[in-house]
Design an enzyme around this catalytic site. Sequence first.
Site, PDB file in Angstrom:
ATOM      1  N   ARG A 175       0.824  -1.268  -0.089  1.00 44.75           N
ATOM      2  CA  ARG A 175       0.103  -0.051   0.102  1.00 44.75           C
ATOM      3  C   ARG A 175       0.929   1.328   0.004  1.00 44.75           C
ATOM      4  O   ARG A 175       0.672   2.408   0.734  1.00 44.75           O
ATOM      5  CB  ARG A 175      -0.939   0.109   1.084  1.00 44.75           C
ATOM      6  CG  ARG A 175      -1.764  -1.126   1.313  1.00 44.75           C
ATOM      7  CD  ARG A 175      -2.801  -1.091   0.041  1.00 44.75           C
ATOM      8  NE  ARG A 175      -3.774  -2.338   0.150  1.00 44.75           N
ATOM      9  CZ  ARG A 175      -3.455  -3.453  -0.547  1.00 44.75           C
ATOM     10  NH1 ARG A 175      -2.364  -3.791  -1.247  1.00 44.75           N
ATOM     11  NH2 ARG A 175      -4.222  -4.604  -0.359  1.00 44.75           N
ATOM     12  N   SER A 225     -11.547  -1.171   2.435  1.00 42.83           N
ATOM     13  CA  SER A 225     -10.747  -1.595   3.496  1.00 42.83           C
ATOM     14  C   SER A 225     -10.583  -0.354   4.272  1.00 42.83           C
ATOM     15  O   SER A 225      -9.828   0.714   3.809  1.00 42.83           O
ATOM     16  CB  SER A 225      -9.480  -2.470   3.434  1.00 42.83           C
ATOM     17  OG  SER A 225      -9.878  -3.550   2.931  1.00 42.83           O
ATOM     18  N   GLU A 295      -6.075   3.383   5.789  1.00 41.05           N
ATOM     19  CA  GLU A 295      -5.804   3.258   4.321  1.00 41.05           C
ATOM     20  C   GLU A 295      -6.657   4.402   3.556  1.00 41.05           C
ATOM     21  O   GLU A 295      -6.054   4.839   2.332  1.00 41.05           O
ATOM     22  CB  GLU A 295      -6.173   1.815   3.892  1.00 41.05           C
ATOM     23  CG  GLU A 295      -5.862   1.510   2.511  1.00 41.05           C
ATOM     24  CD  GLU A 295      -6.029   0.073   2.341  1.00 41.05           C
ATOM     25  OE1 GLU A 295      -6.774  -0.212   1.196  1.00 41.05           O
ATOM     26  OE2 GLU A 295      -5.447  -0.698   3.021  1.00 41.05           O
TER      27      GLU A 295
END
Length: 307
Positions: A175, A225, A295
Amino acid sequence: MEDIKKELQNILGIDGCLFQEPMAKHTTFQTGGNADLFLMPKNIQALQQTIAYLQKQNIFYEIVGNGSNLLVGDGGIRGAVIQLYRNMQDIVVCDDILTIQCGALLSMIAAKAADAGLTGMEFASGIPGTFGGAVVMNAGAYGGECKDILVSVDVLTKDLEVLTLTPQELDLGYRHSNVIEQGYIVLGGKIKLQKGNTEEIAAKMTELAKQRREKQPLQYPSAGSTFKRPEGHFAGKLISDAGLKGKQIGGAAVSEKHAGFIVNVGQATTKDILDLMALCQKEVLEKFGVVLEPEVKFLGEQIITIM
């Protein structure tokens, strides 16, 4: 302000400029206040001209895609939002190489690859983001990541120059990329896939779509998420084990189906979502000593309520 509107309309056309635009219309969470300016360039040249003008006028700006990983403050955004999505979606297939513009949805790319009998993109078929956003965060799911298929990426630098970079030059990790650190804007890029069996590719995409429907709360607005996966743990399990599954603040709730998702169950504000995120972080840290890192990205101003 009228002079600014006129100049931006000269660059982008009347249909490329919106004023006091509700960001709730442009995020998958469906929350957020108004952006002063909402700008939609049709090509790289218009993007360069737009940014050059905003910089000259000292107007703050942010780049967004389709808003699938974004929380915008209830107070909106003072300045400009430049959306690289609807007008920059071209996908060209040549043998096993796909050349993609930044605004192309991952689902569109996966479908185009499947139609061409190319495998390797199935993992992304259900990720609700754009190619540009996927590069920025090295998006991944079900064991696949962008870095596995990227050949090169075209970016716009702070000096408004176009560079072509390799995946290694982007420092891709879980990520993570160096796109934001370097001040780059992703314009597009190339991915390399493999020849495959069309029926097998379609079957795999169908199976992954089924898994998503079974495991994820797709019936509610969300940003996917909410937190990154902590090393050695799963965010959803930690939140569930902390007793927060189903916990609700205002119109925001921890999903009963998958505790890694915070969802908008009806008229949520961004403050509701942020407050619930903070509660999840607090409880998980206190109970398990694990830090949950968001995130989702936050932009704009919060409205502060005086109690």
